[in-house]
Design a protein around this motif. Structure first.
Motif, PDB file in Angstrom:
ATOM      1  N   LEU A 186    -113.044  51.709 -31.320  1.00 43.23           N
ATOM      2  CA  LEU A 186    -113.434  50.753 -30.289  1.00 43.23           C
ATOM      3  C   LEU A 186    -113.564  49.371 -30.898  1.00 43.23           C
ATOM      4  O   LEU A 186    -113.839  49.226 -32.076  1.00 43.23           O
ATOM      5  CB  LEU A 186    -114.777  51.163 -29.671  1.00 43.23           C
ATOM      6  N   GLU A 187    -113.418  48.380 -30.054  1.00 51.21           N
ATOM      7  CA  GLU A 187    -113.588  47.007 -30.509  1.00 51.21           C
ATOM      8  C   GLU A 187    -115.052  46.625 -30.401  1.00 51.21           C
ATOM      9  O   GLU A 187    -115.795  47.182 -29.591  1.00 51.21           O
ATOM     10  CB  GLU A 187    -112.753  46.069 -29.632  1.00 51.21           C
ATOM     11  N   VAL A 188    -115.463  45.657 -31.211  1.00 48.81           N
ATOM     12  CA  VAL A 188    -116.797  45.096 -31.058  1.00 48.81           C
ATOM     13  C   VAL A 188    -116.815  44.421 -29.702  1.00 48.81           C
ATOM     14  O   VAL A 188    -115.916  43.642 -29.389  1.00 48.81           O
ATOM     15  CB  VAL A 188    -117.108  44.074 -32.172  1.00 48.81           C
ATOM     16  N   GLN A 224    -110.570  37.029 -29.404  1.00 49.92           N
ATOM     17  CA  GLN A 224    -109.247  37.249 -28.834  1.00 49.92           C
ATOM     18  C   GLN A 224    -108.268  37.890 -29.812  1.00 49.92           C
ATOM     19  O   GLN A 224    -107.486  38.762 -29.433  1.00 49.92           O
ATOM     20  CB  GLN A 224    -108.663  35.924 -28.336  1.00 49.92           C
ATOM     21  N   HIS A 225    -108.303  37.461 -31.076  1.00 53.77           N
ATOM     22  CA  HIS A 225    -107.284  37.889 -32.033  1.00 53.77           C
ATOM     23  C   HIS A 225    -107.749  38.933 -33.046  1.00 53.77           C
ATOM     24  O   HIS A 225    -106.916  39.610 -33.657  1.00 53.77           O
ATOM     25  CB  HIS A 225    -106.738  36.668 -32.785  1.00 53.77           C
ATOM     26  N   HIS A 226    -109.046  39.041 -33.256  1.00 49.99           N
ATOM     27  CA  HIS A 226    -109.613  40.005 -34.218  1.00 49.99           C
ATOM     28  C   HIS A 226    -110.866  40.625 -33.599  1.00 49.99           C
ATOM     29  O   HIS A 226    -111.969  40.471 -34.133  1.00 49.99           O
ATOM     30  CB  HIS A 226    -109.959  39.312 -35.540  1.00 49.99           C
ATOM     31  N   PRO A 227    -110.706  41.319 -32.472  1.00 47.16           N
ATOM     32  CA  PRO A 227    -111.873  41.771 -31.704  1.00 47.16           C
ATOM     33  C   PRO A 227    -112.782  42.764 -32.425  1.00 47.16           C
ATOM     34  O   PRO A 227    -113.925  42.929 -32.037  1.00 47.16           O
ATOM     35  CB  PRO A 227    -111.269  42.389 -30.452  1.00 47.16           C
ATOM     36  N   SER A 228    -112.312  43.397 -33.478  1.00 48.76           N
ATOM     37  CA  SER A 228    -113.191  44.332 -34.195  1.00 48.76           C
ATOM     38  C   SER A 228    -113.968  43.656 -35.328  1.00 48.76           C
ATOM     39  O   SER A 228    -114.737  44.305 -36.015  1.00 48.76           O
ATOM     40  CB  SER A 228    -112.379  45.506 -34.750  1.00 48.76           C
ATOM     41  N   LEU A 229    -113.785  42.335 -35.500  1.00 46.23           N
ATOM     42  CA  LEU A 229    -114.488  41.597 -36.549  1.00 46.23           C
ATOM     43  C   LEU A 229    -115.813  41.046 -36.006  1.00 46.23           C
ATOM     44  O   LEU A 229    -115.821  40.175 -35.140  1.00 46.23           O
ATOM     45  CB  LEU A 229    -113.630  40.436 -37.065  1.00 46.23           C
ATOM     46  N   PRO A 230    -116.936  41.542 -36.504  1.00 38.28           N
ATOM     47  CA  PRO A 230    -118.233  41.009 -36.072  1.00 38.28           C
ATOM     48  C   PRO A 230    -118.424  39.592 -36.624  1.00 38.28           C
ATOM     49  O   PRO A 230    -118.154  39.336 -37.790  1.00 38.28           O
ATOM     50  CB  PRO A 230    -119.252  41.958 -36.701  1.00 38.28           C
ATOM     51  N   ILE A 231    -118.891  38.688 -35.773  1.00 34.40           N
ATOM     52  CA  ILE A 231    -119.076  37.304 -36.173  1.00 34.40           C
ATOM     53  C   ILE A 231    -120.456  36.824 -35.734  1.00 34.40           C
ATOM     54  O   ILE A 231    -120.894  37.118 -34.625  1.00 34.40           O
ATOM     55  CB  ILE A 231    -117.950  36.398 -35.606  1.00 34.40           C
TER      56      ILE A 231
END
Length: 190
Positions: free
Chosen positions: A130-132, A71-78
């Motif tokens: 683009l977002e992840v 929701q808050h860091h959509p481009s961060l792969p987790i």
């Protein structure tokens, strides 16, 4: 040259240190958090290129963190790395936006692959703007691969616990001996 930075979230200090050392050997810097609250605080003050989280945390769980990051860091792969892996948790993590789900213990080669895949996802997101993808249906779903890895880990664990007695391992897994043999053959465990 700027190093990629990883966020490690695990309630066990030894695991955080071990992952941090492994990532340093891969050329990454890292920050570690022992709780969900610490992880959210770090995410609010620093930029990360990849995040690795455990499932069970003292003040919540890794699924909550995956949802927060989506929701808050959509481009961060987790990715979730946990000793408490089961099929339902894997499905939930992937649906919430994790790009991978791995059962502990994770070997160095597997960790390297996970981190490289995460960095690639993050780099592609940055280059294209683009977002992840937050949901598996928005991209090529990693679910079958993650499920096979999870199933392999569960079978290996049951076999080790039962001292490689397949009949007992099948009973522990709640499947028939025949089903266990089939799965072992399919997963290349024989």
């Amino acid at each position: 040259m700027i190093k990629a930075t990883a966020l490690i979230v695990d309630d066990e200090r030894d695991i955080r240190e071990l992952l941090s050392l492994a990532l340093a050997r891969m050329g990454l810097s890292s920050q570690a958090a022992g709780t969900l609250l610490e992880a959210k605080a770090l995410l609010g003050t620093q930029r990360f290129d990849v995040c690795l989280t455990d499932m069970r945390l003292p003040d919540g769980n890794g699924l909550e963190l995956i949802e927060f990051v989506s929701q808050h860091h959509p481009s961060l792969p987790i990715a979730m790395i946990t000793a408490y892996g089961d099929v339902q948790s894997a499905v939930s993590a992937l649906k919430l936006g994790a790009f991978d789900f791995v059962s502990k213990p994770v070997d160095l080669g597997e960790l390297r692959q996970i981190v490289q895949r995460g960095l690639l996802l993050g780099a592609n997101a940055a280059q294209t703007g683009l977002e992840v993808p937050a949901k598996p249906e928005q991209a090529a779903p990693p679910l079958p691969e993650a499920m096979a890895r999870l199933e392999r880990a569960q079978i290996q664990s049951a076999l080790e616990t039962c001292r490689f007695n397949k009949t007992k391992a099948a009973a522990q897994l709640g499947i028939t001996f025949r089903a266990l043999r089939y799965k072992m053959e399919k997963l290349g465990l024989e």
